[in-house]
Design a protein around this motif. Structure first.
Motif, short mmCIF file in Angstrom:
data_model
loop_
_atom_site.label_atom_id
_atom_site.label_comp_id
_atom_site.label_asym_id
_atom_site.label_seq_id
_atom_site.Cartn_x
_atom_site.Cartn_y
_atom_site.Cartn_z
N VAL A 157 14.79 -0.02 7.03
CA VAL A 157 14.05 -1.28 7.07
C VAL A 157 14.98 -2.47 7.24
O VAL A 157 14.73 -3.35 8.07
CB VAL A 157 13.20 -1.44 5.78
CG1 VAL A 157 12.41 -2.75 5.84
CG2 VAL A 157 12.25 -0.27 5.62
N TYR A 196 13.36 -10.09 13.80
CA TYR A 196 13.70 -8.66 13.87
C TYR A 196 13.33 -7.97 12.56
O TYR A 196 12.83 -6.84 12.56
CB TYR A 196 15.19 -8.50 14.17
CG TYR A 196 15.59 -8.96 15.55
CD1 TYR A 196 15.68 -8.04 16.60
CD2 TYR A 196 15.88 -10.29 15.81
CE1 TYR A 196 16.07 -8.46 17.88
CE2 TYR A 196 16.24 -10.72 17.08
CZ TYR A 196 16.33 -9.81 18.10
OH TYR A 196 16.69 -10.22 19.36
N HIS A 197 13.60 -8.65 11.44
CA HIS A 197 13.29 -8.05 10.14
C HIS A 197 11.78 -7.98 9.89
O HIS A 197 11.30 -7.02 9.28
CB HIS A 197 13.97 -8.84 9.02
CG HIS A 197 15.45 -8.61 8.94
ND1 HIS A 197 16.01 -7.35 8.72
CD2 HIS A 197 16.50 -9.47 9.07
CE1 HIS A 197 17.33 -7.45 8.70
NE2 HIS A 197 17.66 -8.72 8.91
N THR A 202 18.90 -3.55 10.94
CA THR A 202 18.01 -3.84 12.07
C THR A 202 17.99 -2.75 13.13
O THR A 202 16.93 -2.33 13.59
CB THR A 202 18.42 -5.17 12.72
OG1 THR A 202 18.57 -6.17 11.72
CG2 THR A 202 17.37 -5.61 13.73
N SER A 219 12.73 4.22 12.13
CA SER A 219 11.41 3.91 11.59
C SER A 219 10.33 3.91 12.66
O SER A 219 9.19 4.33 12.42
CB SER A 219 11.44 2.55 10.87
OG SER A 219 11.87 1.53 11.74
N HIS A 241 7.46 -0.36 8.96
CA HIS A 241 7.54 0.41 7.71
C HIS A 241 6.20 0.42 6.97
O HIS A 241 5.78 1.46 6.44
CB HIS A 241 8.63 -0.19 6.82
CG HIS A 241 8.84 0.53 5.53
ND1 HIS A 241 9.18 1.87 5.46
CD2 HIS A 241 8.73 0.10 4.24
CE1 HIS A 241 9.29 2.24 4.20
NE2 HIS A 241 9.01 1.19 3.43
N ASN A 276 10.62 -4.95 11.75
CA ASN A 276 11.02 -3.73 11.05
C ASN A 276 10.13 -3.45 9.84
O ASN A 276 9.71 -2.32 9.60
CB ASN A 276 12.48 -3.83 10.60
CG ASN A 276 13.45 -3.50 11.71
OD1 ASN A 276 13.12 -3.58 12.89
ND2 ASN A 276 14.68 -3.16 11.35
N ARG A 296 15.80 0.49 13.40
CA ARG A 296 14.42 0.48 13.87
C ARG A 296 14.12 1.73 14.69
O ARG A 296 12.98 2.20 14.71
CB ARG A 296 14.15 -0.77 14.70
CG ARG A 296 12.75 -0.82 15.29
CD ARG A 296 12.55 -2.01 16.20
NE ARG A 296 12.81 -3.27 15.51
CZ ARG A 296 12.74 -4.46 16.12
NH1 ARG A 296 12.43 -4.54 17.40
NH2 ARG A 296 12.98 -5.56 15.44
#
Length: 304
Positions: free
Chosen positions: A182, A119-120, A185, A191, A127, A123, A188
């Motif tokens: 960012v 997930y990160h 989570t 972003s 970005h 993200n 998102r």
């Protein structure tokens, strides 16, 4: 009569070779040649270097965030949300007003379930793309008709434009205000909506500045042989689709048609009537968010 002695002229011996030659001169020449080659390489690849610096700084800034646990709304929207665990209930169970964002969470879950690292990574990728879009948008804006006179006077070079775009992107990618979008989570939604927001602006600007240019103009760094009018139509339609995707990601995109109009009237020229006609399809997307919210609320009410 004494014989005259001939005067012998002794020429001085030179320890080195003739002037202008020798290993010192050769080394100096080769060094200058290498410097010129280095400058040529930098000039030819400067844009690539700039575009590599942006994601590099982003990766360095967020390299320690890949294992941050789910917190707060993450627990509701991701870990406890059964809707993202299957594509079958896509239209029935999901909030239609943010369906694009939920779709990306479903993709994450389908790939690695609740492994937070994936997930990160997603993200951060969003970005970094946003930062590159900022670079592109600033570059296009500085090449808009508003700045035509300055460019014609030679006051603003390509290097200056690229440098301004670079520092704008670096500020965007590393500014602390971006941390929540960012690392948190579920943010998102913000972003990702920003990605489509910026993309629609870039595509519209690209379409707008393509007017009057010859066929075969480069797009995304490549040269196409398609007709200019076809290319412009594709850019315009893609900009409209991006607007709709932004609106179906988060409600902050409601202002997007207004921002596009502001960009048009701030940096471009031409007959007002024609410009209004060009902006009309974007204005027609304004009811999308209210309509989707209305449908989503009705669905949630009936489900309750």
């Amino acid at each position: 009569m004494a014989s005259k002695k001939k005067k012998s002229t002794v020429r001085p011996r030179h320890s080195g070779k003739a002037k202008g030659s020798g290993p010192g001169k050769a080394k100096l020449f080769s060094k200058a040649h290498i410097e010129l080659q280095g400058r040529g390489f930098l000039q030819e690849n400067l844009l690539i270097i700039f575009l590599l610096l942006i994601p590099l700084l982003g990766l360095l800034s967020y390299s320690n965030t890949f294992h941050v646990s789910f917190i707060f709304d993450d627990l509701i929207q991701i870990t406890s949300n059964s809707a993202i665990r299957s594509f079958g209930g896509l239209l029935d169970d999901w909030d239609l007003s943010r369906i694009v964002g939920y779709f990306t969470f479903a993709l994450n879950y389908r790939t690695h379930e609740l492994n937070v690292t994936g997930y990160h990574i997603f993200n951060l990728a969003v970005h970094l793309i946003n930062a590159l879009l900022v670079f592109w948008l600033v570059s296009l804006t500085l090449n808009a008709p508003f700045f035509q006179k300055v460019r014609n006077d030679g006051a603003v070079s390509r290097l200056t434009v690229s440098t301004i775009a670079l520092f704008s992107s670096l500020l965007f990618v590393a500014h602390p205000i971006q941390t929540q979008a960012v690392t948190y989570t579920v943010q998102r939604f913000t972003s990702l909506a920003t990605l489509f927001f910026l993309l629609s602006l870039v595509l519209y600007a690209k379409w707008r500045l393509a007017a009057g240019k010859p066929e075969g103009h480069s797009l995304f760094g490549y040269r196409f042989t398609i007709n200019l009018e076809v290319k412009k139509a594709l850019l315009y339609v893609a900009a409209l689709i991006s607007v709709l995707l932004a609106m179906l990601t988060k409600q902050i995109a409601f202002t997007l048609p207004v921002v596009i109009a502001l960009w048009e009237f701030s940096f471009c020229g031409g007959p007002v009537k024609r410009r209004v006609v060009n902006l009309l399809p974007f204005a027609l997307t304004l009811p999308v968010i209210p309509l989707v919210l209305s449908v989503s609320n009705e669905s949630l009410t009936s489900a309750a």
